[in-house]
Design a protein around this motif. Sequence first.
Motif, mmCIF file in Angstrom:
data_model
loop_
_atom_site.group_PDB
_atom_site.id
_atom_site.type_symbol
_atom_site.label_atom_id
_atom_site.label_comp_id
_atom_site.label_asym_id
_atom_site.label_seq_id
_atom_site.Cartn_x
_atom_site.Cartn_y
_atom_site.Cartn_z
ATOM 1 N N TRP A 112 -15.047 3.284 28.686
ATOM 2 C CA TRP A 112 -14.757 2.834 27.321
ATOM 3 C C TRP A 112 -14.509 4.039 26.422
ATOM 4 O O TRP A 112 -15.031 5.115 26.673
ATOM 5 N N GLU A 113 -13.743 3.814 25.365
ATOM 6 C CA GLU A 113 -13.573 4.877 24.367
ATOM 7 C C GLU A 113 -13.698 4.277 22.966
ATOM 8 O O GLU A 113 -13.351 3.114 22.741
ATOM 9 N N SER A 114 -14.243 5.093 22.067
ATOM 10 C CA SER A 114 -14.425 4.650 20.674
ATOM 11 C C SER A 114 -13.258 5.144 19.840
ATOM 12 O O SER A 114 -12.787 6.270 20.015
ATOM 13 N N ARG A 115 -12.798 4.282 18.939
ATOM 14 C CA ARG A 115 -11.709 4.658 18.036
ATOM 15 C C ARG A 115 -12.066 4.201 16.638
ATOM 16 O O ARG A 115 -12.832 3.246 16.478
ATOM 17 N N LEU A 116 -11.480 4.853 15.656
ATOM 18 C CA LEU A 116 -11.676 4.415 14.273
ATOM 19 C C LEU A 116 -10.570 3.442 13.905
ATOM 20 O O LEU A 116 -9.390 3.719 14.134
ATOM 21 N N ALA A 117 -10.967 2.304 13.361
ATOM 22 C CA ALA A 117 -9.977 1.314 12.917
ATOM 23 C C ALA A 117 -10.095 1.178 11.400
ATOM 24 O O ALA A 117 -11.202 1.269 10.851
ATOM 25 N N PRO A 118 -8.969 1.002 10.685
ATOM 26 C CA PRO A 118 -9.046 0.972 9.214
ATOM 27 C C PRO A 118 -9.609 -0.337 8.664
ATOM 28 O O PRO A 118 -9.400 -1.396 9.242
ATOM 29 N N ILE A 119 -10.335 -0.230 7.544
ATOM 30 C CA ILE A 119 -10.788 -1.407 6.801
ATOM 31 C C ILE A 119 -10.050 -1.358 5.464
ATOM 32 O O ILE A 119 -10.021 -0.314 4.817
ATOM 33 N N GLY A 120 -9.472 -2.403 5.013
ATOM 34 C CA GLY A 120 -8.772 -2.418 3.724
ATOM 35 C C GLY A 120 -7.598 -3.363 3.747
ATOM 36 O O GLY A 120 -7.317 -3.992 4.771
ATOM 37 N N ARG A 121 -6.955 -3.469 2.595
ATOM 38 C CA ARG A 121 -5.829 -4.409 2.480
ATOM 39 C C ARG A 121 -4.607 -3.896 3.223
ATOM 40 O O ARG A 121 -4.152 -2.777 2.961
ATOM 41 N N THR A 122 -4.102 -4.704 4.090
ATOM 42 C CA THR A 122 -2.854 -4.336 4.769
ATOM 43 C C THR A 122 -1.701 -4.896 3.913
ATOM 44 O O THR A 122 -1.932 -5.772 3.074
ATOM 45 N N PRO A 123 -0.474 -4.432 4.149
ATOM 46 C CA PRO A 123 0.662 -5.010 3.399
ATOM 47 C C PRO A 123 0.753 -6.522 3.584
ATOM 48 O O PRO A 123 1.114 -7.248 2.664
ATOM 49 N N HIS A 124 0.354 -7.010 4.782
ATOM 50 C CA HIS A 124 0.398 -8.457 5.039
ATOM 51 C C HIS A 124 -0.597 -9.191 4.131
ATOM 52 O O HIS A 124 -0.281 -10.231 3.541
ATOM 53 N N VAL A 125 -1.812 -8.612 4.018
ATOM 54 C CA VAL A 125 -2.844 -9.227 3.170
ATOM 55 C C VAL A 125 -2.395 -9.228 1.711
ATOM 56 O O VAL A 125 -2.578 -10.203 0.987
ATOM 57 N N GLU A 126 -1.769 -8.140 1.266
ATOM 58 C CA GLU A 126 -1.290 -8.021 -0.119
ATOM 59 C C GLU A 126 -0.360 -9.185 -0.473
ATOM 60 O O GLU A 126 -0.403 -9.726 -1.573
ATOM 61 N N LYS A 127 0.449 -9.585 0.527
ATOM 62 C CA LYS A 127 1.402 -10.684 0.275
ATOM 63 C C LYS A 127 0.668 -12.009 0.110
ATOM 64 O O LYS A 127 1.135 -12.909 -0.589
ATOM 65 N N LEU A 128 -0.478 -12.147 0.757
ATOM 66 C CA LEU A 128 -1.213 -13.418 0.714
ATOM 67 C C LEU A 128 -2.013 -13.591 -0.583
ATOM 68 O O LEU A 128 -2.316 -14.713 -0.982
ATOM 69 N N ILE A 129 -2.353 -12.458 -1.210
ATOM 70 C CA ILE A 129 -3.272 -12.504 -2.356
ATOM 71 C C ILE A 129 -2.775 -13.408 -3.497
ATOM 72 O O ILE A 129 -3.534 -14.241 -3.992
ATOM 73 N N PRO A 130 -1.502 -13.312 -3.942
ATOM 74 C CA PRO A 130 -1.069 -14.187 -5.050
ATOM 75 C C PRO A 130 -1.306 -15.670 -4.750
ATOM 76 O O PRO A 130 -1.719 -16.432 -5.625
ATOM 77 N N ARG A 131 -1.054 -16.069 -3.503
ATOM 78 C CA ARG A 131 -1.250 -17.487 -3.141
ATOM 79 C C ARG A 131 -2.730 -17.854 -3.194
ATOM 80 O O ARG A 131 -3.095 -18.932 -3.630
ATOM 81 N N LEU A 132 -3.597 -16.939 -2.722
ATOM 82 C CA LEU A 132 -5.049 -17.202 -2.759
ATOM 83 C C LEU A 132 -5.526 -17.326 -4.191
ATOM 84 O O LEU A 132 -6.300 -18.226 -4.530
ATOM 85 N N VAL A 133 -5.048 -16.428 -5.063
ATOM 86 C CA VAL A 133 -5.435 -16.448 -6.479
ATOM 87 C C VAL A 133 -4.944 -17.751 -7.122
ATOM 88 O O VAL A 133 -5.664 -18.389 -7.893
ATOM 89 N N ALA A 134 -3.688 -18.165 -6.781
ATOM 90 C CA ALA A 134 -3.130 -19.412 -7.335
ATOM 91 C C ALA A 134 -3.980 -20.620 -6.955
ATOM 92 O O ALA A 134 -4.079 -21.585 -7.705
#
Length: 289
Positions: A112-134
């Motif tokens: 096995w190997e350990s890797r760092l994966a990012p936490i945060g808003r991806t461009p895909h998530v950014e697109k979903l936010i207006p609909r969630l807020v609505a």
Amino acid sequence: MPSRCHSSSPSERLAASIFFDAAIVHNIIACIITAIKVKARIRTARSKTDRLNLEQIVSSLNGENPRLTSEDVAALVRFVETWNRASRNPWKMKMTHEDVTRFSLARLSGLWESRLAPIGRTPHVEKLIPRLVARGIRVKDEIEEPGGAYWTQSPNLQGARDTAALCVTMLLTNPLRGKLSDGPCQRNRCGRWFIKRRTFQKCCGSGCLRIMQTAGRIRKQREDAKTDKLSKARTAQQSWRRSDTTLDWKAWVSKETGLSRKFLTRYVNKRKLRTPHKLSKIISSSLEF
Ligand SMILES: [Zn+2]
């Protein structure tokens, strides 16, 4: 002119203070409840993943994983059986040299190997936010929940080539590993590994359990009937010893009990019945002596 605050009465100041304290307590309770809910959600998600991993291990043990050869399945089953014999303690396991080479903790770690994966808003998530807020769903600002990274583990190239060893790693690190059955289902025709719902569960489900219980009852009835027949045969043997019949003992016992000569021979050979001797012969031989 005195300020309004100074002009308020002590009872008003006390009421305001109580209201302020109640608001703080309310906020604290709300925070605690939110934290508990979030923790519960994380726990449920982890538990689901652990359960899915355990189901994959069970299907591998049952030879249903297409990535495993029959030799791999045999090695995996051998590992689990050795682990069970060691009371599920990896430090007490006595594996063959070949299995130690393949399933030692040092080798498993190297798959096995350990890797760092990012936490945060991806461009895909950014697109979903207006609909969630609505839809009235509150989305936290990035300042409130800053992005970062977390450690993730995945098999390396060597690990990807040894699915049986990956299964062993997933089993040993799974918090639900105690739920893996102690062995295959006790019904011979089933013989499948399973996830236990009770500590001492021996059959994979109620269907197999019912069949095993019925088979157990039939076995007990046969055992009781056999004990009864042997008891009758022994009583008849005693009466043959005292009698002055010319019949041999098997013919006598068979006539008295209805048991076949074949049955009597079989249990003499099994040493469950003794070959009897005539009492008169024993007495006369002792007198001659
Ligand atoms: Zn079964």
